[in-house]
Enzyme design. Structure first.
Site, PDB file in Angstrom:
ATOM      1  N   CYS A 151       2.298   0.203   2.504  1.00 23.62           N
ATOM      2  CA  CYS A 151       1.650   0.078   3.709  1.00 23.62           C
ATOM      3  C   CYS A 151       0.152   0.835   3.481  1.00 23.62           C
ATOM      4  O   CYS A 151      -0.857   0.133   4.143  1.00 23.62           O
ATOM      5  CB  CYS A 151       2.472   0.511   4.796  1.00 23.62           C
ATOM      6  SG  CYS A 151       3.837  -0.848   4.884  1.00 23.62           S
ATOM      7  N   LEU A 171      -2.801  -0.211  12.684  1.00 26.66           N
ATOM      8  CA  LEU A 171      -3.336   0.070  11.343  1.00 26.66           C
ATOM      9  C   LEU A 171      -4.181   1.332  11.354  1.00 26.66           C
ATOM     10  O   LEU A 171      -4.384   1.999  10.631  1.00 26.66           O
ATOM     11  CB  LEU A 171      -4.377  -1.080  11.518  1.00 26.66           C
ATOM     12  CG  LEU A 171      -3.983  -2.680  11.067  1.00 26.66           C
ATOM     13  CD1 LEU A 171      -5.048  -3.594  11.166  1.00 26.66           C
ATOM     14  CD2 LEU A 171      -3.224  -2.610   9.792  1.00 26.66           C
ATOM     15  N   ARG A 207      -5.643  22.179  16.300  1.00 30.51           N
ATOM     16  CA  ARG A 207      -6.389  20.864  16.578  1.00 30.51           C
ATOM     17  C   ARG A 207      -5.976  20.148  15.339  1.00 30.51           C
ATOM     18  O   ARG A 207      -6.322  18.969  15.213  1.00 30.51           O
ATOM     19  CB  ARG A 207      -7.614  21.165  16.774  1.00 30.51           C
ATOM     20  CG  ARG A 207      -7.956  21.901  18.103  1.00 30.51           C
ATOM     21  CD  ARG A 207      -9.525  22.488  18.131  1.00 30.51           C
ATOM     22  NE  ARG A 207      -9.974  23.448  17.029  1.00 30.51           N
ATOM     23  CZ  ARG A 207     -10.946  23.971  16.814  1.00 30.51           C
ATOM     24  NH1 ARG A 207     -12.010  23.806  17.501  1.00 30.51           N
ATOM     25  NH2 ARG A 207     -10.900  24.802  15.713  1.00 30.51           N
TER      26      ARG A 207
HETATM   27  N1  LIG Z   1       8.349  -0.306   4.819  1.00 29.58           N
HETATM   28  C1  LIG Z   1       7.929   0.155   5.846  1.00 29.58           C
HETATM   29  O1  LIG Z   1       8.248   1.341   5.858  1.00 29.58           O
HETATM   30  C2  LIG Z   1       7.113  -0.213   6.701  1.00 29.58           C
HETATM   31  C3  LIG Z   1       6.625  -1.322   6.755  1.00 29.58           C
HETATM   32  N2  LIG Z   1       6.069  -2.122   8.052  1.00 29.58           N
HETATM   33  C4  LIG Z   1       5.518  -3.409   8.237  1.00 29.58           C
HETATM   34  O2  LIG Z   1       6.682  -4.208   8.307  1.00 29.58           O
HETATM   35  C5  LIG Z   1       6.680  -5.686   7.569  1.00 29.58           C
HETATM   36  C6  LIG Z   1       7.874  -5.595   6.727  1.00 29.58           C
HETATM   37  O3  LIG Z   1       7.797  -4.674   5.751  1.00 29.58           O
HETATM   38  P1  LIG Z   1       9.192  -4.311   4.699  1.00 29.58           P
HETATM   39  O4  LIG Z   1      10.287  -4.502   5.616  1.00 29.58           O
HETATM   40  O5  LIG Z   1       8.738  -3.318   4.098  1.00 29.58           O
HETATM   41  O6  LIG Z   1       9.140  -5.621   4.078  1.00 29.58           O
HETATM   42  P2  LIG Z   1      10.083  -6.446   2.841  1.00 29.58           P
HETATM   43  O7  LIG Z   1       9.372  -7.045   1.848  1.00 29.58           O
HETATM   44  O8  LIG Z   1      10.930  -5.299   2.475  1.00 29.58           O
HETATM   45  O9  LIG Z   1      10.876  -7.451   3.899  1.00 29.58           O
HETATM   46  C7  LIG Z   1      10.466  -8.429   4.348  1.00 29.58           C
HETATM   47  C8  LIG Z   1      11.559  -9.454   4.263  1.00 29.58           C
HETATM   48  O10 LIG Z   1      11.027 -10.703   4.835  1.00 29.58           O
HETATM   49  C9  LIG Z   1      11.615 -11.914   4.170  1.00 29.58           C
HETATM   50  N3  LIG Z   1      10.856 -13.140   4.787  1.00 29.58           N
HETATM   51  C10 LIG Z   1       9.711 -13.315   4.280  1.00 29.58           C
HETATM   52  N4  LIG Z   1       9.292 -14.502   4.841  1.00 29.58           N
HETATM   53  C11 LIG Z   1      10.489 -14.796   5.521  1.00 29.58           C
HETATM   54  C12 LIG Z   1      10.829 -16.347   6.431  1.00 29.58           C
HETATM   55  N5  LIG Z   1       9.772 -17.046   6.741  1.00 29.58           N
HETATM   56  N6  LIG Z   1      11.831 -16.451   6.795  1.00 29.58           N
HETATM   57  C13 LIG Z   1      12.961 -15.627   6.551  1.00 29.58           C
HETATM   58  N7  LIG Z   1      12.716 -14.400   5.797  1.00 29.58           N
HETATM   59  C14 LIG Z   1      11.491 -14.292   5.198  1.00 29.58           C
HETATM   60  C15 LIG Z   1      11.570 -11.614   2.660  1.00 29.58           C
HETATM   61  O11 LIG Z   1      12.338 -12.298   2.176  1.00 29.58           O
HETATM   62  C16 LIG Z   1      11.840  -9.947   2.788  1.00 29.58           C
HETATM   63  O12 LIG Z   1      13.248  -9.810   2.718  1.00 29.58           O
HETATM   64  C17 LIG Z   1       5.179  -5.439   6.983  1.00 29.58           C
HETATM   65  O13 LIG Z   1       4.433  -6.038   7.804  1.00 29.58           O
HETATM   66  C18 LIG Z   1       4.912  -3.825   6.867  1.00 29.58           C
HETATM   67  O14 LIG Z   1       3.378  -3.802   6.680  1.00 29.58           O
HETATM   68  C19 LIG Z   1       5.911  -1.220   8.974  1.00 29.58           C
HETATM   69  C20 LIG Z   1       6.275   0.119   9.090  1.00 29.58           C
HETATM   70  C21 LIG Z   1       6.871   0.640   7.997  1.00 29.58           C
HETATM   71  O1  LIG Z   2       3.444   1.532   7.934  1.00 35.00           O
HETATM   72  C1  LIG Z   2       4.283   1.975   7.255  1.00 35.00           C
HETATM   73  O2  LIG Z   2       4.717   1.498   6.314  1.00 35.00           O
HETATM   74  C2  LIG Z   2       4.616   3.372   7.263  1.00 35.00           C
HETATM   75  O3  LIG Z   2       3.645   4.207   6.326  1.00 35.00           O
HETATM   76  C3  LIG Z   2       3.971   5.625   6.463  1.00 35.00           C
HETATM   77  O4  LIG Z   2       5.124   5.912   5.917  1.00 35.00           O
HETATM   78  P1  LIG Z   2       5.760   5.722   4.395  1.00 35.00           P
HETATM   79  O5  LIG Z   2       4.664   5.010   3.636  1.00 35.00           O
HETATM   80  O6  LIG Z   2       7.119   5.235   4.336  1.00 35.00           O
HETATM   81  O7  LIG Z   2       5.749   7.147   3.988  1.00 35.00           O
HETATM   82  P2  LIG Z   2       5.156   8.509   4.142  1.00 35.00           P
HETATM   83  O8  LIG Z   2       5.822   9.696   4.498  1.00 35.00           O
HETATM   84  O9  LIG Z   2       3.671   8.323   5.030  1.00 35.00           O
HETATM   85  O10 LIG Z   2       4.328   8.736   2.691  1.00 35.00           O
HETATM   86  C4  LIG Z   2       3.248   7.771   2.275  1.00 35.00           C
HETATM   87  C5  LIG Z   2       2.578   8.345   1.139  1.00 35.00           C
HETATM   88  O11 LIG Z   2       2.070   9.541   1.088  1.00 35.00           O
HETATM   89  C6  LIG Z   2       2.175  10.726   0.431  1.00 35.00           C
HETATM   90  N1  LIG Z   2       1.950  12.007   1.050  1.00 35.00           N
HETATM   91  C7  LIG Z   2       2.405  12.096   2.438  1.00 35.00           C
HETATM   92  C8  LIG Z   2       2.119  13.007   3.090  1.00 35.00           C
HETATM   93  C9  LIG Z   2       1.509  14.232   2.616  1.00 35.00           C
HETATM   94  O12 LIG Z   2       1.194  15.352   2.857  1.00 35.00           O
HETATM   95  N2  LIG Z   2       1.261  13.849   1.099  1.00 35.00           N
HETATM   96  C10 LIG Z   2       1.411  12.930   0.471  1.00 35.00           C
HETATM   97  O13 LIG Z   2       0.991  12.736  -0.679  1.00 35.00           O
HETATM   98  C11 LIG Z   2       3.881  10.397   0.015  1.00 35.00           C
HETATM   99  O14 LIG Z   2       4.280  11.128  -0.957  1.00 35.00           O
HETATM  100  C12 LIG Z   2       3.702   9.092   0.068  1.00 35.00           C
HETATM  101  O15 LIG Z   2       3.359   8.511  -1.416  1.00 35.00           O
HETATM  102  C13 LIG Z   2       4.013   6.276   7.630  1.00 35.00           C
HETATM  103  O16 LIG Z   2       4.018   7.553   7.672  1.00 35.00           O
HETATM  104  C14 LIG Z   2       4.639   5.560   8.667  1.00 35.00           C
HETATM  105  O17 LIG Z   2       4.573   6.024   9.821  1.00 35.00           O
HETATM  106  C15 LIG Z   2       4.476   4.026   8.794  1.00 35.00           C
HETATM  107  O18 LIG Z   2       5.294   3.314   9.530  1.00 35.00           O
END
Ligand SMILES: NC(=O)C1=CN([C@@H]2O[C@H](COP(=O)(O)OP(=O)(O)OC[C@H]3O[C@@H](n4cnc5c(N)ncnc54)[C@H](O)[C@@H]3O)[C@@H](O)[C@H]2O)C=CC1
Ligand SMILES: O=C(O)[C@H]1O[C@H](OP(=O)(O)OP(=O)(O)OC[C@H]2O[C@@H](n3ccc(=O)[nH]c3=O)[C@H](O)[C@@H]2O)[C@H](O)[C@@H](O)[C@@H]1O
Length: 461
Positions: A275, A220, A259
């Site tokens: 997120c 977070l 820095r």
């Molecule tokens: N999207 C990203 O770039 C990032 C996401 N996260 C975190 O990862 C987690 C997942 O995010 P996303 O992959 O983006 O979500 P998403 O919504 O794309 O995928 C989640 C999947 O879990 C499935 N699901 C939910 N409950 C279920 C259950 N009980 N049994 C089976 N399937 C189930 C849903 O149908 C869905 O397909 C979140 O907590 C998010 O905050 C962390 C880093 C990056």
């Molecule tokens: O927890 C998550 O979901 C992820 O959230 C972000 O990744 P993401 O949201 O996929 O993409 P970013 O590249 O972080 O961009 C986020 C938003 O900020 C904007 N952004 C980013 C950088 C910047 O300099 N300016 C700016 O406007 C991007 O356009 C975008 O809308 C973090 O970068 C990941 O490390 C993290 O895992």
């Protein structure tokens, strides 16, 4: 010696579960990995012979799926079977902001997480390592452990926190070369089992182990710090517009200070993505629940500044178009929340469009990866007007020149590379005059566009 993991189950085949487990499968061909999801359509898409139909678009992902799928990577809706057979279970389900009840609009909704825990408890007949991959409020592992230990079949569960730091659009690269892998836990053997998996391709010094709560809270905190940088530079962008400073020059000047560093200082129409907002709201909620109101107010400002940035971008379009956009065609280039992804969750484009539509603008949208269905669903979700009205006012096209033809103004909402290479002279020719461009990404070349005759506005200039 840690137990050698032979079978992994990942619950949740989304933007995190799909790419993360595909990369683990590629790097660890001796481990059998099954990604399960209750969403049948999503699993069918992951199993589609045509790799263009995978549910997640990420550069390099299709190649990895092609290599591993059917060898040691499987996609299935049979959640129970995959849980029963696995030594290690990743929970990678969605944790959206709550839309009801206590903490509505702030807290993370943990119902999907709890369902997973109850299902694991019900099905498991052998010891399991349960890994939190989803982003969770600090201390969720305690709740998981309580459910698993009290409703299970007497088997041992060890819980690890292993938050994911990948960014969309660069997921594969981030997974192959992570800055760090974070593993929080209490049981040394369980921690080592997960370290051993990552150590197959990640240098050991980048694998950090901590206690559970530090790991949960670090995720977070990382997102809050990243989003705070964007809001900080966006706040300065407004001051630049008033003073003749150029925000790119300011970013460069401050970013050269080692820095401060150069990354995440790109001013924009506002951050989006599934997120940043959700995780900061969650952080604010947690702080308030401990009565830490000064802490909560501090982080709340990051969201307020982001909302302000989206709003003022839309406002500037209206003001510049002689204070009315009613009945005027505005072309949107880009709908995704950033380039190289088809994800639109919390994209700034949605809110800018909604604001302009309330002023009766007619918007035509082109995005190289986002479907019309998705765009309408995003607008309908806001509930600002009827679905029929959204369809009347918004057109989605697959040709950028069709989007811009006869438009009064173009708004650049996503920084897709292809926008830079368009025939801007032709676009100018086919637009209404005067022809305005509002560049929410500072993507295009001012000198070139002004030479052609555009009125060009960019954030922070
Ligand atoms: N999207 C990203 O770039 C990032 C996401 N996260 C975190 O990862 C987690 C997942 O995010 P996303 O992959 O983006 O979500 P998403 O919504 O794309 O995928 C989640 C999947 O879990 C499935 N699901 C939910 N409950 C279920 C259950 N009980 N049994 C089976 N399937 C189930 C849903 O149908 C869905 O397909 C979140 O907590 C998010 O905050 C962390 C880093 C990056
Ligand atoms: O927890 C998550 O979901 C992820 O959230 C972000 O990744 P993401 O949201 O996929 O993409 P970013 O590249 O972080 O961009 C986020 C938003 O900020 C904007 N952004 C980013 C950088 C910047 O300099 N300016 C700016 O406007 C991007 O356009 C975008 O809308 C973090 O970068 C990941 O490390 C993290 O895992």
């Amino acid at each position: 010696m840690a137990k050698k993991i032979e079978k992994i189950c990942c619950i949740g085949a989304g933007y995190v579960g799909g790419p993360t487990m595909s990369v683990v499968a590629k790097q660890c061909p001796e481990i059998e990995i099954t990604i399960v999801d209750m969403n049948e359509a999503r699993i069918a898409a992951w199993n589609d012979c045509d790799l263009n139909n995978l549910p997640v678009y990420e550069p390099g992902l299709a190649e990895i799926v092609a290599e591993a799928r059917g060898r040691n990577l499987f996609f299935s809706t049979d959640v129970d079977k995959a849980i029963a057979e696995a030594d290690m279970i990743f929970i990678s389900v969605n944790t959206p902001t709550k839309t009801y009840g206590k903490g509505k609009g702030m807290a993370a909704d943990l119902k999907f997480i709890e369902l997973c825990a109850r299902q694991i408890a019900a099905v498991a007949k052998t010891d399991k390592i349960v890994v939190e991959k989803s982003t969770l409020p600090v201390r969720t592992a305690a709740a998981l452990k309580s459910i698993l230990d009290n409703t299970g079949n007497g088997v041992n569960f060890h819980i690890l926190s292993n938050p994911e730091f990948l960014a969309e659009g660069t997921a594969v690269e981030d997974l192959l070369n992570p800055d760090r892998v974070l593993i929080g836990g209490e049981n040394a053997e369980a921690i080592q089992a997960l370290v051993d998996i990552y150590a197959q391709w990640v240098p050991e010094e980048r694998i950090l182990t901590t206690n559970l709560w530090s790991s949960e809270l670090s995720k977070l905190t990382a997102n809050a710090f990243l989003a705070q940088r964007v809001s900080s530079i966006n706040s300065i962008s407004e001051l630049c517009e008033k003073t003749g400073a150029n925000v790119d020059e300011v970013s460069k000047a401050i970013g050269l200070d080692s820095r401060i560093g150069p990354k995440f200082l790109k001013a924009s129409v506002g951050f989006g993505g599934s997120c940043f907002q959700k995780d900061i709201l969650n952080l604010v909620y947690i702080a308030r629940s401990y009565n830490l109101h000064a802490v909560a107010d501090y982080w709340d400002q990051v969201i307020l500044m982001n909302d302000h940035q989206k709003h003022r971008f839309a406002d500037n379009i209206i003001q510049t178009l002689y204070n009315t956009v009613s009945g005027k065609k505005i072309a949107f280039l880009g709908w995704a929340f950033k380039k190289d992804t088809n994800d639109t969750r919390e994209s700034a484009a949605i809110y800018v469009a909604d604001y302009l539509l309330s002023e009766e603008a007619e918007i035509t949208i082109y995005d190289p990866k986002v479907s019309a269905e998705r765009i309408y669903a995003d607008l309908d979700y806001l509930n600002t007007r009827s679905s029929a009205e959204n369809r009347r006012l918004v057109r989605v096209v697959s040709d950028p020149y069709e989007a811009t033809s006869e438009a009064h103004a173009i708004a650049v909402l996503t920084e897709w590379d292809e926008f830079k290479g368009y025939d801007w002279a032709r676009i100018k020719q086919e637009m209404k005059r005067p022809s305005f461009i509002f560049d929410g990404r500072k993507l295009l070349n001012r000198a070139q566009l002004e030479e052609i005759g555009f009125n060009y506005y960019a954030i922070g200039e």
